[in-house]
Every structure is written in C-alpha cells, then in structure tokens.
Design a protein around this motif. Structure first.
Motif, PDB file in Angstrom:
ATOM      1  N   ILE A 165       0.496  -1.036   0.408  1.00  0.00           N
ATOM      2  CA  ILE A 165       0.175   0.131  -0.106  1.00  0.00           C
ATOM      3  C   ILE A 165       0.973   1.196   0.188  1.00  0.00           C
ATOM      4  N   LEU A 166       2.086   1.349   0.836  1.00  0.00           N
ATOM      5  CA  LEU A 166       2.536   2.633   0.972  1.00  0.00           C
ATOM      6  C   LEU A 166       4.296   2.077   0.733  1.00  0.00           C
ATOM      7  N   HIS A 167       4.539   3.310  -0.596  1.00  0.00           N
ATOM      8  CA  HIS A 167       6.159   2.775  -1.352  1.00  0.00           C
ATOM      9  C   HIS A 167       6.661   3.929  -0.708  1.00  0.00           C
ATOM     10  N   GLY A 168       6.515   4.504  -0.253  1.00  0.00           N
ATOM     11  CA  GLY A 168       7.749   4.841   0.805  1.00  0.00           C
ATOM     12  C   GLY A 168       7.333   6.441   0.343  1.00  0.00           C
ATOM     13  N   VAL A 169       6.505   6.726   1.807  1.00  0.00           N
ATOM     14  CA  VAL A 169       6.242   7.872   2.162  1.00  0.00           C
ATOM     15  C   VAL A 169       7.313   8.865   2.874  1.00  0.00           C
ATOM     16  N   ASP A 170       7.510   9.617   2.547  1.00  0.00           N
ATOM     17  CA  ASP A 170       8.558  10.902   3.466  1.00  0.00           C
ATOM     18  C   ASP A 170       7.625  11.772   3.702  1.00  0.00           C
ATOM     19  N   PHE A 171       7.629  12.357   5.236  1.00  0.00           N
ATOM     20  CA  PHE A 171       7.319  13.829   5.784  1.00  0.00           C
ATOM     21  C   PHE A 171       7.303  14.208   6.823  1.00  0.00           C
ATOM     22  N   THR A 185      -1.191   4.969   6.439  1.00  0.00           N
ATOM     23  CA  THR A 185       0.075   6.079   7.163  1.00  0.00           C
ATOM     24  C   THR A 185       0.014   5.884   8.178  1.00  0.00           C
ATOM     25  N   MET A 186      -1.112   6.353   8.607  1.00  0.00           N
ATOM     26  CA  MET A 186      -1.535   6.290  10.758  1.00  0.00           C
ATOM     27  C   MET A 186      -1.783   5.333  10.582  1.00  0.00           C
ATOM     28  N   LYS A 187      -2.036   4.163  10.028  1.00  0.00           N
ATOM     29  CA  LYS A 187      -2.451   3.233  10.972  1.00  0.00           C
ATOM     30  C   LYS A 187      -0.756   1.913  11.062  1.00  0.00           C
ATOM     31  N   SER A 188       0.321   2.696  10.324  1.00  0.00           N
ATOM     32  CA  SER A 188       1.701   2.123   9.761  1.00  0.00           C
ATOM     33  C   SER A 188       2.059   3.001  11.737  1.00  0.00           C
ATOM     34  N   MET A 242       0.912   3.909  13.875  1.00  0.00           N
ATOM     35  CA  MET A 242       0.523   3.226  15.243  1.00  0.00           C
ATOM     36  C   MET A 242       0.945   1.347  14.897  1.00  0.00           C
ATOM     37  N   GLY A 243       1.826   0.745  14.378  1.00  0.00           N
ATOM     38  CA  GLY A 243       1.521  -0.527  13.844  1.00  0.00           C
ATOM     39  C   GLY A 243       0.515  -1.210  13.802  1.00  0.00           C
ATOM     40  N   LEU A 244      -0.125  -1.056  13.081  1.00  0.00           N
ATOM     41  CA  LEU A 244      -2.159  -1.700  12.681  1.00  0.00           C
ATOM     42  C   LEU A 244      -1.845  -1.749  11.426  1.00  0.00           C
ATOM     43  N   VAL A 245      -0.664  -2.510  10.839  1.00  0.00           N
ATOM     44  CA  VAL A 245      -0.583  -2.440   9.637  1.00  0.00           C
ATOM     45  C   VAL A 245       0.111  -4.149   9.794  1.00  0.00           C
ATOM     46  N   GLY A 246       0.030  -5.231   8.502  1.00  0.00           N
ATOM     47  CA  GLY A 246       0.801  -6.493   8.780  1.00  0.00           C
ATOM     48  C   GLY A 246       2.191  -6.219   8.872  1.00  0.00           C
ATOM     49  N   ARG A 247       2.121  -5.595   7.772  1.00  0.00           N
ATOM     50  CA  ARG A 247       4.022  -4.735   7.405  1.00  0.00           C
ATOM     51  C   ARG A 247       4.607  -3.796   7.289  1.00  0.00           C
ATOM     52  N   ARG A 248       5.472  -3.262   8.029  1.00  0.00           N
ATOM     53  CA  ARG A 248       6.175  -1.745   7.488  1.00  0.00           C
ATOM     54  C   ARG A 248       7.758  -1.735   7.180  1.00  0.00           C
ATOM     55  N   ALA A 249       8.396  -0.924   6.374  1.00  0.00           N
ATOM     56  CA  ALA A 249       9.303  -0.823   6.344  1.00  0.00           C
ATOM     57  C   ALA A 249       9.983   0.917   6.553  1.00  0.00           C
ATOM     58  N   GLY A 250      11.356   0.632   6.592  1.00  0.00           N
ATOM     59  CA  GLY A 250      11.490   2.387   6.636  1.00  0.00           C
ATOM     60  C   GLY A 250      11.922   2.552   7.416  1.00  0.00           C
ATOM     61  N   HIS A 287       0.051  20.997   4.667  1.00  0.00           N
ATOM     62  CA  HIS A 287      -0.740  19.787   4.041  1.00  0.00           C
ATOM     63  C   HIS A 287       0.019  19.880   2.911  1.00  0.00           C
ATOM     64  N   TYR A 288       0.208  18.169   3.991  1.00  0.00           N
ATOM     65  CA  TYR A 288       0.809  17.181   2.063  1.00  0.00           C
ATOM     66  C   TYR A 288       0.491  15.934   1.946  1.00  0.00           C
ATOM     67  N   VAL A 289      -0.028  16.231   0.613  1.00  0.00           N
ATOM     68  CA  VAL A 289      -0.643  15.512  -0.621  1.00  0.00           C
ATOM     69  C   VAL A 289      -0.117  14.177  -0.746  1.00  0.00           C
ATOM     70  N   MET A 290      -1.410  13.615  -0.438  1.00  0.00           N
ATOM     71  CA  MET A 290      -0.849  11.772  -0.900  1.00  0.00           C
ATOM     72  C   MET A 290      -1.578  11.316  -2.153  1.00  0.00           C
ATOM     73  N   GLU A 291      -0.521  10.063  -3.313  1.00  0.00           N
ATOM     74  CA  GLU A 291      -1.067   9.609  -3.655  1.00  0.00           C
ATOM     75  C   GLU A 291      -0.567   8.727  -4.382  1.00  0.00           C
ATOM     76  N   HIS A 292      -1.555   7.535  -4.705  1.00  0.00           N
ATOM     77  CA  HIS A 292      -0.369   6.080  -4.728  1.00  0.00           C
ATOM     78  C   HIS A 292       0.104   6.088  -3.609  1.00  0.00           C
ATOM     79  N   GLY A 293       0.360   6.142  -2.383  1.00  0.00           N
ATOM     80  CA  GLY A 293       1.122   5.628  -1.689  1.00  0.00           C
ATOM     81  C   GLY A 293       2.159   6.112  -1.604  1.00  0.00           C
ATOM     82  N   ARG A 294       2.378   7.677  -1.800  1.00  0.00           N
ATOM     83  CA  ARG A 294       3.403   8.804  -1.359  1.00  0.00           C
ATOM     84  C   ARG A 294       3.197   9.949  -1.605  1.00  0.00           C
TER      85      ARG A 294
END
Lengths: 295, 246
Positions: free
Chosen positions: B31-37, B58-61, B63-71, B216-223
């Motif tokens: 879902i997320l492909h390298g989010v920076d903010f 992004t919010m759930k990541s 909080m640690g509420l997604v299946g897997r996260r990296a970064g 404001h950050y604008v997100m699209e396609h997991g970035r």
C-alpha cells in the motif's frame, strides 16, 4: 409425608437440590469457557481437564503435603491457572491467527494427553476426598434434610460467579477486557498490553475450572475422567446461554441443572437428554442463544 | 526539513515525528511506497489525497496496526518500526481511527476512561467536559454506541486527550457529520493546538483542513507528492484541485 404434583416432597426437593449442585458446576465451568471464548476465540476443549486437575491438585496437596481443603480452594486454582498460562504461552497463542477449528483440535488433543497422563499414574477408579469436618453433617430445613457441604457448594459457586461478573462488568480491567473482545488491535493501540491480558484471561478461566474441581472433589470421586462427565453438558450450556455471554452462562447453568433434576423426578428416562432437547429448541428459536449478543 | 536524520535539525527545533521511506503491506498488497514527511511539535499537519491514496494506512502504520512495515518512523528520536502498538501508545501517540472504535459493550464513561494514561500532562475529565459539553450530559449512557455520530466522534477524540499523549492522529474526524458538528470539531482542534498538542490530521475535506492546519501534505498512490504551507493554499488552489480531482 406431603406430596407435590403426586411426588413426595422430600424426593422433589432432593432432586432440585441435586440439580442446583450440578447447575453450580455447570455455571462455573461454562463461565470460564464463555470468558475464554469471548477473549481468545478459542473453544477450550481442555476445560474439563482443568476441572479434573483442580480436584487432583487438592487431593495431592492433602495426601502429599498435608494441606487441607480450605487452603486448596485458593492454592489449586493458582497452581492449575499457572499451568494454563504456561500452555497458553507455549501452545495456544500460536493459533490466534487461524480458524477456530485449530484451537478446538489443539485443546481437544491437550485434554486427551492430560487425562491419559493422570490415568497412567492414578488409574481410573477414583480416589476419595473427605468432606472437611466443619462442612460435614446435614441440616434439617423442615421440608428436607440438606447435607451442609452441598449447600456450601451452591453458595460458594454463586459467590464466585457474582465476583467474576463484577470483575468483568464493573472494573476498569473488565472494561479493557470487554473492549479487547470487541476490537483487540484498537485496545492495544491505546497502550494496553493485549497479549498479556489474553494470557491472564485464559489463566483466570482455567482457575475458575480448577476452583470448581476443588469443590467437586468431596462430592464425586477424584478421577481422571471426572471432567468428561460434565463437559458435554457444559458445552450445551454455553451454546444455550449464548457464546461468550457471562450472565447467560450463570443463569443457564443453574437453570439447566434444575431442569435436569426435575426431569429425574417426573420422567427419569429423559434426564440425560433433556439438556440437549433444550439446546435444540433454543437454537431453533434463537440461534445466538438466550443471552447472545449480536456479533 | 529532512536535515533531522540525527534527530535534531540545524534550526534547533527537532521534528517531533519523522517518517522516511515508509513502506506498508496488508497481506500481499503493497500500500505505501516510500512515504516521507515530518511533523513539528505544536503543528497541525494534514494528509490530503483521494480515496485509496494511503492516508489511513499511513496512520495505521505509525500505530503499528498494519501487517508489515518497513522504512523509518522516528518519534522524538525513537524508532517505532518493530515496536508493538501498546508501546507506541506509551511513547506518547494517541490515535482516533476513522471508524471511531467506540465500544458498544462499554458505557460512555468507560470508553472515556479506557485508554491508559501514558504520560503526565493530559487533560482532566472536567476540562474535557468543558470542551465537549454533550459528553457530560451523556456520561451515564450505558451503551456508548447509542450516541449520535457526532457525539461518538467527540468521545473518540476526548478519550485520547486524557492520556497525556502529545501527538494526536485524527483520521477523518469530520466524515459524515453535520456542518455544525464539523465546526465544533474545528474549534476543538484549534483549542487543543493552543494547549500544546500536535495533530496529524487525515482529511478529505480540504476546506475544513484549511481552517485548522499549518501545512498540508498531498498523497497519491502510497507516496507524498507535494507539501503546501497553509498560507500558500489560496495561490495553489488550482494545483490542489488537480491533485484531489475535485
């Protein structure tokens, strides 16, 4: 001798009392099962084994260490609860992400192993456990003689059920437990250590079974199969009361015990099946059980 | 803005939350492909974007509420990747999810008191009732899901104000609510900002976001594809419309 509905009064009251005693055990056992199912989503088939271990541990405490009945009422649930916690940590906790069926199979297997071990060392004939002196004897209630120990079992079971209900419905720990039953990840994201809460819940449910086992030791002989006699009925009680419902378990447990007792008076042939007849009727009319919540 | 890799940027003001190269998965779905903010202490920052852009993930990541996260997710210098959700909460982050997560088997008061206190400095119950007078009236409601949608939203925000968490993640707090309730929630966000809370806000409604946010950050396609300071919002409105497809 006075008669009620064509039946001698003492016989009727005797069977009602016997029904209340059985109901007390149904209530305590199904209460633990309901709490464990609500929180862990595990259908704990080993519950009868923990009940049996409660009786055995109190027998061992008495015969190996000379520790009597009343300390056993506290010690045996702690010891058996700790064993339950160990099993939850090492085995059951690995299954939470899988289907219910795996938990059922695992706990069923656990109960076969545990019962087999006890049968191996102690045989299956059963060992006596004497009623403690102060609870010996009977009281004349006017309409019947009541063995004091049996009255004590009903009162102790009611107190334990009430205490469990208060702990779950009226304390902040209970609120966390109820919330985690609804949405465990969110409760954990609030900062509650949910895995530890799950482990403690399992230990608590197991300790309830063991407490019932200690109460049962003087009534039924202490033997490796004593849990099996109850557990089928207890599963029916949980289903009738509504999976996961605490009040449902307690009321249904006592109620079915009395229904069973009355059936023994009026139509003894059906006394072994009446519980399942009730289960069929309840499931047809209310598939979630009498006190089941929307899931 | 990204000079804070050692936790303390040259400007002297450390970013409170630094998210870098964040990837997240639900099962097999990436879902997320390298989010920076980053979010600075005391700011209100929004994540804007279309449905499915990855804002909630992004919010759930965090909080640690997604299946897997990296970064990397650094909160006050502490890396939160690989940390259990309960420990993330104790680091001082409060989460108000999109679905509100009001517990029906708990009373209103039990819901309010449910999250454990994680740090000193949370609002006391009296202050919370002053912010949300409706909740005082409904405090004795035995089944909290009987509250109206707006009241449930207020309860979901109120219960994380009590815990002493200093960074609040609010996921679409205005979704599906009547305009008068949206205004009240806007005032609440301004009020808690004044009290020193930091807010990361997910919003679909950028008109609402503009009334409360600093950036404001604008997100699209997991970035993250752009960052717009609130002051520049009027001049860049056309660009924003294009991003959001409104």
């Amino acid at each position: 001798m006075f008669m009620i509905l064509g039946v001698p009064g003492p016989l009727l009251f005797g069977q009602v009392l016997l029904g209340l005693i059985n109901g007390a055990f149904y209530a305590m056992l199904s209460l633990g099962l309901a709490v464990i199912f609500g929180m862990l989503n595990i259908i704990n088939f080993a519950h009868g084994s923990f009940f049996m271990m409660g009786a055995f541990v109190s027998w061992m405490l008495l015969n190996y260490l000379g520790i009597g009945y009343f300390p056993s009422l506290i010690l045996a649930p702690i010891i058996v609860g700790a064993i339950g916690i160990l099993l939850e940590k090492t085995l059951i906790s690995r299954l939470y992400k899988l289907d219910h069926l795996y938990g059922l199979l695992l706990t069923f297997g656990m109960s076969l192993v545990v019962n087999g071990l006890f049968r191996n060392y102690y045989g299956s004939s059963g060992m006596p456990y004497d009623i403690p002196g102060v609870l010996n004897g009977a009281q004349n209630l006017g309409f019947m003689y009541m063995p004091i120990y049996r009255g004590w079992v009903v009162v102790a079971a009611l107190v334990v059920c009430l205490a469990t209900w208060i702990a779950i419905e009226k304390t902040s720990l209970g609120a966390r437990l109820r919330a985690a039953t609804e949405n465990a990840p969110m409760v954990q994201a609030f900062g509650v250590n949910v895995p530890r809460l799950v482990t403690l819940t399992f230990g608590g449910g197991v300790a309830l079974a063991a407490f019932a086992g200690v109460l049962a030791a003087p009534i039924y002989s202490v033997n490796p199969n004593m849990g099996d006699n109850f557990i089928n009925t207890v599963f029916a009680v949980v289903v009738i009361g509504g999976m996961g419902s605490i009040i449902g378990s307690v009321i249904t447990g006592f109620g079915l015990g009395v229904i069973e007792g009355l059936t023994k008076v009026f139509y003894p042939q059906a006394s072994a099946t009446v519980v399942f007849l009730v289960m069929v009727i309840v499931l047809l009319a209310r598939p979630r059980g009498l006190f089941g919540r929307m899931v | 803005m990204r000079e804070g890799s050692e936790g303390r940027p040259a400007g002297g003001e450390a970013a409170m939350l630094e998210v870098a190269g964040l990837n997240a998965w639900y099962g097999e779905s990436h879902i997320l492909h390298g989010v920076d903010f980053s979010v600075n202490e005391g700011e209100v920052v929004t994540l804007l974007g279309r449905n499915g852009a990855g804002k909630t993930t992004t919010m759930k990541s965090i909080m640690g509420l997604v299946g897997r996260r990296a970064g990397s997710i650094r909160y006050r210098g502490q890396d939160l990747i690989g940390v259990a959700p309960n420990r993330i909460a104790h680091a001082g982050i409060g989460f108000c999810p999109e679905e509100r997560a009001i517990f029906g088997s708990l009373s209103v008061t039990e819901n309010l008191m449910l999250p454990p206190v994680v740090a000193p400095g949370g609002l006391d119950v009296e202050t919370i009732y002053a912010l949300f007078p409706n909740l005082r009236e409904r405090a004795s409601t035995a089944q909290a899901t009987k509250l109206s949608g707006g009241e449930q939203q207020m309860l979901a925000i109120a219960r994380i104000l009590r815990t002493g968490a200093k960074l609040l993640l609010l996921d679409e707090p205005t979704e599906g609510l009547a305009p008068v309730i949206v205004q009240q929630i806007g005032r609440t966000i301004q009020e808690i900002k004044k009290r020193g809370f930091t807010v990361l806000l997910v919003e679909q409604n950028f008109r609402f976001a503009a009334t409360v946010a600093d950036r404001h950050y604008v997100m699209e396609h997991g970035r993250i594809i752009d960052m717009i300071p609130n002051a520049e919002l009027p001049s860049r409105m056309e660009k924003l419309h294009e991003y959001l497809g409104v």
